[in-house]
Structures are given as structure tokens and as C-alpha cells.
Scaffold this motif. Structure first.
Motif, PDB file in Angstrom:
ATOM      1  N   ALA A 120      85.297 -15.993   8.505  1.00  0.00           N
ATOM      2  CA  ALA A 120      85.474 -15.393   7.181  1.00  0.00           C
ATOM      3  C   ALA A 120      86.499 -16.182   6.365  1.00  0.00           C
ATOM      4  CB  ALA A 120      85.910 -13.938   7.313  1.00  0.00           C
ATOM      5  N   GLY A 121      87.582 -16.598   6.993  1.00  0.00           N
ATOM      6  CA  GLY A 121      88.594 -17.400   6.291  1.00  0.00           C
ATOM      7  C   GLY A 121      88.036 -18.730   5.839  1.00  0.00           C
ATOM      8  N   SER A 122      87.246 -19.367   6.698  1.00  0.00           N
ATOM      9  CA  SER A 122      86.633 -20.648   6.345  1.00  0.00           C
ATOM     10  C   SER A 122      85.668 -20.483   5.184  1.00  0.00           C
ATOM     11  CB  SER A 122      85.905 -21.219   7.556  1.00  0.00           C
ATOM     12  OG  SER A 122      85.222 -22.389   7.214  1.00  0.00           O
ATOM     13  N   LEU A 123      84.857 -19.435   5.236  1.00  0.00           N
ATOM     14  CA  LEU A 123      83.924 -19.183   4.128  1.00  0.00           C
ATOM     15  C   LEU A 123      84.665 -18.895   2.829  1.00  0.00           C
ATOM     16  CD1 LEU A 123      81.159 -17.082   5.889  1.00  0.00           C
ATOM     17  CD2 LEU A 123      80.996 -19.438   5.068  1.00  0.00           C
ATOM     18  N   ASN A 124      85.766 -18.162   2.890  1.00  0.00           N
ATOM     19  CA  ASN A 124      86.559 -17.878   1.690  1.00  0.00           C
ATOM     20  C   ASN A 124      87.111 -19.161   1.089  1.00  0.00           C
ATOM     21  OD1 ASN A 124      86.146 -15.144   1.622  1.00  0.00           O
ATOM     22  ND2 ASN A 124      87.956 -14.670   2.847  1.00  0.00           N
ATOM     23  N   ARG A 125      87.613 -20.069   1.916  1.00  0.00           N
ATOM     24  CA  ARG A 125      88.129 -21.341   1.408  1.00  0.00           C
ATOM     25  C   ARG A 125      87.019 -22.178   0.787  1.00  0.00           C
ATOM     26  NH1 ARG A 125      91.029 -20.854   6.189  1.00  0.00           N
ATOM     27  NH2 ARG A 125      89.631 -22.276   7.285  1.00  0.00           N
ATOM     28  N   THR A 126      85.840 -22.168   1.417  1.00  0.00           N
ATOM     29  CA  THR A 126      84.712 -22.930   0.884  1.00  0.00           C
ATOM     30  C   THR A 126      84.279 -22.375  -0.466  1.00  0.00           C
ATOM     31  OG1 THR A 126      83.973 -23.394   3.123  1.00  0.00           O
ATOM     32  CG2 THR A 126      82.363 -23.709   1.375  1.00  0.00           C
ATOM     33  N   VAL A 127      84.156 -21.073  -0.576  1.00  0.00           N
ATOM     34  CA  VAL A 127      83.747 -20.445  -1.838  1.00  0.00           C
ATOM     35  C   VAL A 127      84.789 -20.715  -2.905  1.00  0.00           C
ATOM     36  CG1 VAL A 127      83.408 -18.201  -2.953  1.00  0.00           C
ATOM     37  CG2 VAL A 127      82.292 -18.707  -0.784  1.00  0.00           C
ATOM     38  N   THR A 128      86.046 -20.656  -2.579  1.00  0.00           N
ATOM     39  CA  THR A 128      87.112 -20.921  -3.548  1.00  0.00           C
ATOM     40  C   THR A 128      87.045 -22.363  -4.024  1.00  0.00           C
ATOM     41  OG1 THR A 128      88.497 -19.294  -2.449  1.00  0.00           O
ATOM     42  CG2 THR A 128      89.604 -20.832  -3.919  1.00  0.00           C
TER      43      THR A 128
END
Length: 182
Positions: A120-128
Motif C-alpha cells: 500500500a505504501g509503495s502504491l501510494n508513492r507511485t500514485v503521488t
């Protein structure tokens, strides 16, 4: 004696208590008999004895009774060990296995939660990073070498020269001095 009774907690406890008590009583009797035999033999001379013969003979005979006493004491301890081992290895085993399985499942769920949080953290960084406007770059990568050193017509002019070098070496023979005698 009912053999099936040995496979219950109460039956094995009764058996081991009976055996233990018998061995403890035997050990006490062997110790008492050893003391009496040793005392009696020390006071009873046999014709032809020397000055320490009575004591040595008494010690040798009493030593065997003391060994019997020690064996009975150890047998009583082994009877208690039998019961403790049975309780530990047979009666309490299902409970220990259930506790171990619960701990194993808890660790597995904790690992799965940690992996989920990392994803989830990795996906949040990617989306940001993907949603950042183009006028605000997230970070710039500096050039590896300045543009003034690149000359497409001569490949040796791409890098700066070391101090004292006029031209780059073109072969491996330029690195080694030619021998005088060779």
C-alpha cells in the motif's frame, strides 16, 4: 493390575506412587541393614585377623547394601520421572500443539499485514509521483559529464586528459616500456 488403567492420568499416578513408596521403603531398610551389618562385623573378629581386617571386611559387605540402597533411591526417582514424562509427552501434548499453532497463525497474519502495508505504501508513492504536475518535477538527474567534453568527430576528445598526457594510449603496448635487451 489392569493395563488399561496405566493409560489414564489417575491410573499411572497411582501406579507410580505405589512403586515410588515401595522403593523408598526398601532404600530405608537397606540403609538400616547396612549400618547394622557394618557395626556387627566390625565387632566380630575372625581367627587370624590383622588389626584392620574387621573394618575392611565390614566395609566390603556394607558397601553392597549401600549400593542396593542407592539403586532403590534411583528407582524411586525414576518412578516420579515416569509420571512427569507421561504428563509432559502424552497428556499435555495436544494443548502445547494448539498453542504453537495459534502462535504460528498469529505470526503468519502479522507477516501478511506487514506485506500489505508495504504494498500500500509503495502504491501510494507511485500514485503521488504519477499525479505530480509536469511544471513541478519530482527530481532532476544531473548529467554524467559536461557537454563541452563531448566531441562526436573524435572519440578520444570526449574525456578530459590526465595531467601530463598529450594523447590517450591506443594499444596495450603503450603501457609497458620496451625492453632494451629484448
Amino acid at each position: 493390575m489392569d493395563i488399561n488403567a496405566l493409560f489414564t492420568d489417575e491410573g499411572l499416578r497411582a501406579f507410580t506412587a505405589t512403586v515410588r513408596d515401595q522403593h523408598v521403603r526398601d532404600a530405608q531398610q537397606y540403609g538400616q541393614i547396612a549400618d547394622i551389618v557394618r557395626s556387627r562385623l566390625q565387632q566380630t573378629p575372625i581367627e587370624g585377623d590383622r588389626w584392620m581386617a574387621k573394618r575392611l571386611r565390614a566395609w566390603k559387605v556394607a558397601r553392597q547394601l549401600k549400593a542396593m540402597q542407592k539403586a532403590s533411591t534411583e528407582a524411586a526417582a525414576k518412578a516420579e520421572a515416569l509420571y512427569a514424562t507421561y504428563v509432559n509427552e502424552v497428556l499435555e501434548l495436544p494443548q502445547r500443539r494448539a498453542v504453537a499453532e495459534a502462535k504460528r497463525l498469529e505470526r503468519k497474519q502479522g507477516r501478511q499485514a506487514a506485506v500489505g502495508a508495504a504494498v500500500a505504501g509503495s502504491l501510494n508513492r507511485t500514485v503521488t509521483a504519477l499525479n505530480t504536475p509536469q511544471e513541478q518535477p519530482g527530481g532532476t538527474v544531473p548529467q554524467a559529464r559536461p557537454a563541452e567534453f563531448v566531441a562526436p568527430d573524435n572519440p578520444w576528445q570526449q574525456w578530459p586528459m590526465a595531467a601530463g598526457g598529450e594523447r590517450p594510449t591506443s594499444t596495450i603496448n603503450d603501457y609497458f616500456a620496451k625492453g632494451e635487451g629484448q
